[in-house]
Design a protein around this motif. Sequence first.
Motif, PDB file in Angstrom:
ATOM      1  N   LEU A   1      88.962  94.745 -34.672  1.00 34.88           N
ATOM      2  CA  LEU A   1      88.104  94.112 -33.663  1.00 34.88           C
ATOM      3  C   LEU A   1      86.693  94.682 -33.637  1.00 34.88           C
ATOM      4  N   THR A   2      86.600  96.007 -33.761  1.00 36.11           N
ATOM      5  CA  THR A   2      85.301  96.674 -33.635  1.00 36.11           C
ATOM      6  C   THR A   2      84.600  96.872 -34.966  1.00 36.11           C
ATOM      7  N   GLN A   3      85.351  96.641 -36.071  1.00 35.40           N
ATOM      8  CA  GLN A   3      84.830  96.872 -37.417  1.00 35.40           C
ATOM      9  C   GLN A   3      84.293  98.298 -37.568  1.00 35.40           C
ATOM     10  N   THR A   4      85.052  99.245 -37.020  1.00 36.66           N
ATOM     11  CA  THR A   4      84.766 100.673 -37.143  1.00 36.66           C
ATOM     12  C   THR A   4      85.950 101.349 -37.838  1.00 36.66           C
ATOM     13  N   PRO A   5      85.750 102.566 -38.360  1.00 32.43           N
ATOM     14  CA  PRO A   5      86.821 103.234 -39.102  1.00 32.43           C
ATOM     15  C   PRO A   5      88.087 103.450 -38.269  1.00 32.43           C
ATOM     16  N   SER A   6      89.222 103.303 -38.940  1.00 29.03           N
ATOM     17  CA  SER A   6      90.522 103.480 -38.298  1.00 29.03           C
ATOM     18  C   SER A   6      90.838 104.964 -38.132  1.00 29.03           C
ATOM     19  N   ALA A   7      91.522 105.286 -37.033  1.00 27.09           N
ATOM     20  CA  ALA A   7      91.967 106.661 -36.785  1.00 27.09           C
ATOM     21  C   ALA A   7      93.401 106.873 -37.258  1.00 27.09           C
ATOM     22  N   TYR A   8      93.994 105.832 -37.845  1.00 28.87           N
ATOM     23  CA  TYR A   8      95.383 105.927 -38.288  1.00 28.87           C
ATOM     24  C   TYR A   8      95.588 105.106 -39.547  1.00 28.87           C
ATOM     25  N   GLN A   9      96.808 105.159 -40.065  1.00 32.15           N
ATOM     26  CA  GLN A   9      97.127 104.516 -41.331  1.00 32.15           C
ATOM     27  C   GLN A   9      98.244 103.495 -41.157  1.00 32.15           C
ATOM     28  N   LEU A  10      98.314 102.567 -42.113  1.00 30.01           N
ATOM     29  CA  LEU A  10      99.390 101.590 -42.184  1.00 30.01           C
ATOM     30  C   LEU A  10     100.135 101.808 -43.490  1.00 30.01           C
ATOM     31  N   GLN A  11     101.462 101.835 -43.404  1.00 29.21           N
ATOM     32  CA  GLN A  11     102.291 102.090 -44.578  1.00 29.21           C
ATOM     33  C   GLN A  11     103.453 101.098 -44.615  1.00 29.21           C
ATOM     34  N   ALA A  12     103.717 100.559 -45.792  1.00 24.47           N
ATOM     35  CA  ALA A  12     104.882  99.705 -45.992  1.00 24.47           C
ATOM     36  C   ALA A  12     106.097 100.613 -46.188  1.00 24.47           C
ATOM     37  N   LEU A  13     107.089 100.488 -45.309  1.00 24.38           N
ATOM     38  CA  LEU A  13     108.299 101.297 -45.461  1.00 24.38           C
ATOM     39  C   LEU A  13     109.280 100.672 -46.443  1.00 24.38           C
ATOM     40  N   THR A  14     109.154  99.374 -46.629  1.00 26.28           N
ATOM     41  CA  THR A  14     109.934  98.634 -47.624  1.00 26.28           C
ATOM     42  C   THR A  14     108.924  97.814 -48.417  1.00 26.28           C
ATOM     43  N   GLU A  15     109.348  97.221 -49.509  1.00 26.27           N
ATOM     44  CA  GLU A  15     108.435  96.275 -50.142  1.00 26.27           C
ATOM     45  C   GLU A  15     108.110  95.220 -49.094  1.00 26.27           C
ATOM     46  N   THR A  16     106.844  94.952 -48.913  1.00 25.20           N
ATOM     47  CA  THR A  16     106.391  94.111 -47.808  1.00 25.20           C
ATOM     48  C   THR A  16     105.478  93.011 -48.327  1.00 25.20           C
ATOM     49  N   THR A  17     105.742  91.803 -47.874  1.00 23.58           N
ATOM     50  CA  THR A  17     104.902  90.661 -48.225  1.00 23.58           C
ATOM     51  C   THR A  17     104.128  90.242 -46.982  1.00 23.58           C
ATOM     52  N   LEU A  18     102.813  90.208 -47.135  1.00 18.02           N
ATOM     53  CA  LEU A  18     101.918  89.870 -46.032  1.00 18.02           C
ATOM     54  C   LEU A  18     101.145  88.599 -46.345  1.00 18.02           C
ATOM     55  N   LEU A  19     100.872  87.827 -45.304  1.00 18.15           N
ATOM     56  CA  LEU A  19      99.860  86.777 -45.364  1.00 18.15           C
ATOM     57  C   LEU A  19      98.660  87.351 -44.630  1.00 18.15           C
ATOM     58  N   ARG A  20      97.551  87.539 -45.356  1.00 13.82           N
ATOM     59  CA  ARG A  20      96.406  88.251 -44.797  1.00 13.82           C
ATOM     60  C   ARG A  20      95.196  87.338 -44.639  1.00 13.82           C
ATOM     61  N   MET A  21      94.419  87.661 -43.604  1.00 12.22           N
ATOM     62  CA  MET A  21      93.164  86.952 -43.378  1.00 12.22           C
ATOM     63  C   MET A  21      92.090  88.005 -43.072  1.00 12.22           C
ATOM     64  N   THR A  22      90.926  87.837 -43.675  1.00 12.43           N
ATOM     65  CA  THR A  22      89.841  88.784 -43.432  1.00 12.43           C
ATOM     66  C   THR A  22      89.210  88.541 -42.065  1.00 12.43           C
ATOM     67  N   TYR A  23      88.479  89.539 -41.621  1.00  8.67           N
ATOM     68  CA  TYR A  23      87.765  89.438 -40.349  1.00  8.67           C
ATOM     69  C   TYR A  23      86.807  88.249 -40.358  1.00  8.67           C
ATOM     70  N   SER A  24      86.015  88.106 -41.428  1.00  7.15           N
ATOM     71  CA  SER A  24      85.041  87.007 -41.476  1.00  7.15           C
ATOM     72  C   SER A  24      85.735  85.651 -41.541  1.00  7.15           C
ATOM     73  N   ASP A  25      86.854  85.559 -42.258  1.00 11.80           N
ATOM     74  CA  ASP A  25      87.595  84.300 -42.297  1.00 11.80           C
ATOM     75  C   ASP A  25      88.187  83.961 -40.932  1.00 11.80           C
ATOM     76  N   LEU A  26      88.661  84.967 -40.207  1.00 13.06           N
ATOM     77  CA  LEU A  26      89.191  84.704 -38.870  1.00 13.06           C
ATOM     78  C   LEU A  26      88.083  84.195 -37.946  1.00 13.06           C
ATOM     79  N   GLN A  27      86.880  84.730 -38.095  1.00 12.85           N
ATOM     80  CA  GLN A  27      85.763  84.240 -37.275  1.00 12.85           C
ATOM     81  C   GLN A  27      85.489  82.760 -37.583  1.00 12.85           C
TER      82      GLN A  27
END
Length: 189
Positions: A86-112
């Motif tokens: 939301l703020t487009q500032t650096p994250s203070a935490y991490q995201l990790q896939a615990l299993t093989e993970t399939t995502l449908l992703r959208m960029t910030y600019s595309d969401l706008q």
Amino acid sequence: MEQIKAYLDQIAAISQADWDFFTSKLQRHVIKKKAVFLQVNEIENHISFIESGVVRLFIPKDNPNKEITFGFSFKDQFVSAYDSFLTQTPSAYQLQALTETTLLRMTYSDLQEVYKNTQIGNLVGRLTAERLFLLKSSREQNLLNLTAEERYLKLFKERPELLKIIPLKYISSYIGVTAQALSRIRKRV
């Protein structure tokens, strides 16, 4: 795409034109098991819908045994370092896939663009933000009002499949106890 369509159909009716525009902005991305796909100090540029897999949200530490797991996201849920997104500032935490993970992703600019060019965009964005807020609020209330044993029991009443998927060290961190304390809780229940 059927899963995200079913999820969004629960929120509101989507016109074919809105659906076509929305899906034109989505990219499928497969993440290997145990891979960290957002590092501390990186700016989150994606909001993602989990088609399959499990994602852990955590604060890394020099000693991996001291990492703080504060969230999990599962199939048919959105996941993001949402504050960074939301703020487009650096994250203070991490995201990790615990299993093989399939995502449908959208960029910030595309969401706008989706917000700007579709009737459904703002509604979906608002309802997704509300869901993330409610999850965060519920977690905070559980940490403040429930004992560690109650948090453990509640977690597995709501998500019994977790025991098969998530290592106990992450579960202990998530409910706010040491691995040894979790072991004692599990013996009691």
